[in-house]
Design a protein around this motif. Sequence first.
Motif, mmCIF file in Angstrom:
data_model
loop_
_atom_site.group_PDB
_atom_site.id
_atom_site.type_symbol
_atom_site.label_atom_id
_atom_site.label_comp_id
_atom_site.label_asym_id
_atom_site.label_seq_id
_atom_site.Cartn_x
_atom_site.Cartn_y
_atom_site.Cartn_z
ATOM 1 N N CYS A 13 0.671 -1.197 -0.091
ATOM 2 C CA CYS A 13 -0.086 -0.005 0.050
ATOM 3 C C CYS A 13 0.885 1.362 0.208
ATOM 4 N N ALA A 14 0.776 2.107 -0.921
ATOM 5 C CA ALA A 14 1.398 3.456 -1.121
ATOM 6 C C ALA A 14 0.582 4.707 -0.500
ATOM 7 N N ASP A 15 -0.462 4.451 0.323
ATOM 8 C CA ASP A 15 -1.214 5.281 1.052
ATOM 9 C C ASP A 15 -1.866 6.673 0.176
ATOM 10 N N GLY A 17 -4.571 6.323 -1.486
ATOM 11 C CA GLY A 17 -6.003 6.913 -1.386
ATOM 12 C C GLY A 17 -7.060 6.470 -2.159
ATOM 13 N N THR A 18 -6.697 6.112 -3.398
ATOM 14 C CA THR A 18 -7.280 5.902 -4.649
ATOM 15 C C THR A 18 -8.648 4.713 -4.104
ATOM 16 N N CYS A 19 -8.204 4.019 -3.301
ATOM 17 C CA CYS A 19 -9.618 2.900 -2.961
ATOM 18 C C CYS A 19 -10.794 3.703 -2.191
ATOM 19 N N ARG A 37 -7.979 2.210 3.259
ATOM 20 C CA ARG A 37 -6.484 2.521 3.176
ATOM 21 C C ARG A 37 -6.234 2.492 4.987
ATOM 22 N N VAL A 40 -5.954 -1.208 6.001
ATOM 23 C CA VAL A 40 -4.790 -1.625 5.410
ATOM 24 C C VAL A 40 -3.499 -1.378 6.334
ATOM 25 N N CYS A 74 -7.223 -0.466 -6.718
ATOM 26 C CA CYS A 74 -5.953 0.025 -6.180
ATOM 27 C C CYS A 74 -5.068 -0.229 -7.443
ATOM 28 N N PRO A 75 -4.044 0.731 -7.493
ATOM 29 C CA PRO A 75 -3.177 0.511 -8.413
ATOM 30 C C PRO A 75 -1.765 -0.036 -7.911
ATOM 31 N N GLN A 76 -1.639 -0.372 -6.730
ATOM 32 C CA GLN A 76 -0.457 -1.154 -6.254
ATOM 33 C C GLN A 76 -0.750 -2.588 -6.180
ATOM 34 N N VAL A 78 -2.723 -4.166 -4.195
ATOM 35 C CA VAL A 78 -3.179 -4.772 -2.666
ATOM 36 C C VAL A 78 -3.980 -5.911 -2.737
HETATM 37 S S1 SF4 Z 1 -5.408 2.256 -3.327
HETATM 38 FE FE1 SF4 Z 1 -4.096 0.465 -2.960
HETATM 39 S S2 SF4 Z 1 -2.168 1.622 -2.698
HETATM 40 FE FE2 SF4 Z 1 -3.828 3.293 -2.642
HETATM 41 S S3 SF4 Z 1 -4.437 3.388 -0.383
HETATM 42 FE FE3 SF4 Z 1 -5.944 2.042 -1.228
HETATM 43 S S4 SF4 Z 1 -4.848 0.027 -0.731
HETATM 44 FE FE4 SF4 Z 1 -3.432 1.686 -0.227
#
Ligand code: SF4
Length: 376
Positions: A13-15, A17-19, A37, A40, A74-76, A78
């Motif tokens: 998670c890159a924090d 906030g897209t989610c 977030r 996570v 989530c772009p990462q 997760v």
């Molecule tokens: S979209 Fe993914 S990377 Fe970004 S805050 Fe949410 S869980 Fe973390």
Amino acid sequence: MAITKIAEIAKLCADCGTCQSACPVYQVELTEPNSPRGKVNLAKALADGRLEPNARNRSLLYQCLVCGGCEHACPQGVEFTRMMIEQRNRAAGGRSIPWLKKAALFLYQGFILRRVLWLPRLLARTPLKRKLSLPALERAGLKKIRGGDPEKEHDVLLFPGCVFTYFYPRKTVEIKALLEGLGFSVLYPEGLQCCGFPYLSQGWGEKFAKLKEKNEAVFRRFRFRQIVVPCSTGALAFKKYYDLPGIEILTLNEFLFKKAADTAIDAEFGAGLPGPFTYHDPCHDLHSLRLQQEARHFLERFGERFRNDDSGLCCGFGGIFKVGFPSTSRKILAKRTSRLNELGVTAVVTSCPGCYMQLKENLDLPVYFFSDLFEK
Ligand code: SF4
Ligand code: SF4
């Protein structure tokens, strides 16, 4: 899953906030701890020992529908659902699940229904009717359509799931007839259990493992090519958490799209409604199985009678989430209802039995299942 694996998932998670905008809980509660977030970060803190499990953080772990919306956005990458399930298994282990939730799990599975038919009827006369979205019980003679020849190879094993087995059995009869009418040989064996996902997602892994074992034992007795599950949560459970090599798992809309794309719609369905209707995307269809066009392939044939809604708004059911967090569930449903009002539709179609039950028992509009769109 070891705690180190939970930590590995959470670490991605890159924090960003897209989610947040994809989360039905965050959209109505608007607090960081309730966001994906926040959850996570909670998982990270629990994994590295900065926090001890307690009632507050356990409650936050459960204030999530496990809908997959955040994971989809989530772009990462997760793996939120896997992380949440494992975290709940560690936190709860089946022992600290509140009694009302346990009662609801048993009810939805039908364990009680098969033995104590008076109980849901009694509950349906109390305020719990709304709380549990209990429908009036139907009788549909499922015994008559159960069975299958172990010697014969079938096209399809029909796994209707708990809601259609115990609450709306007529839908099971209709879906079997629809598939057979299209020329498929359909097996509907005795002995099927709940897919187990409601238990797994609540952190009751042991119970899930037992149900999985029983279902797999039934599957091993027969020969078939596909399992059709008219429930995206059940399909997700089989695809991701069962061991079924060589067997194709399909939801009903996916099956019809892939194997019988020419299936005739029932033109009378649209014509019989006072105005346009829309389609409610079940969360697990949309986010976990990535099924969006499959149902629309058929819906668009209704022309202007069908009004598309791509909001992807959740209905607030989430299995027993509705029981554990009734206020949040109500707010999510209100958001869904308000969107339906904006669209100006006179009916809703969906393809998840849980969404069907939630919408049917709570909306003032008629609600239909996907299989109702086809000629009988
Ligand atoms: S979209 Fe993914 S990377 Fe970004 S805050 Fe949410 S869980 Fe973390
Ligand atoms: S799984 Fe759904 S309800 Fe849970 S945090 Fe993610 S988007 Fe929110």
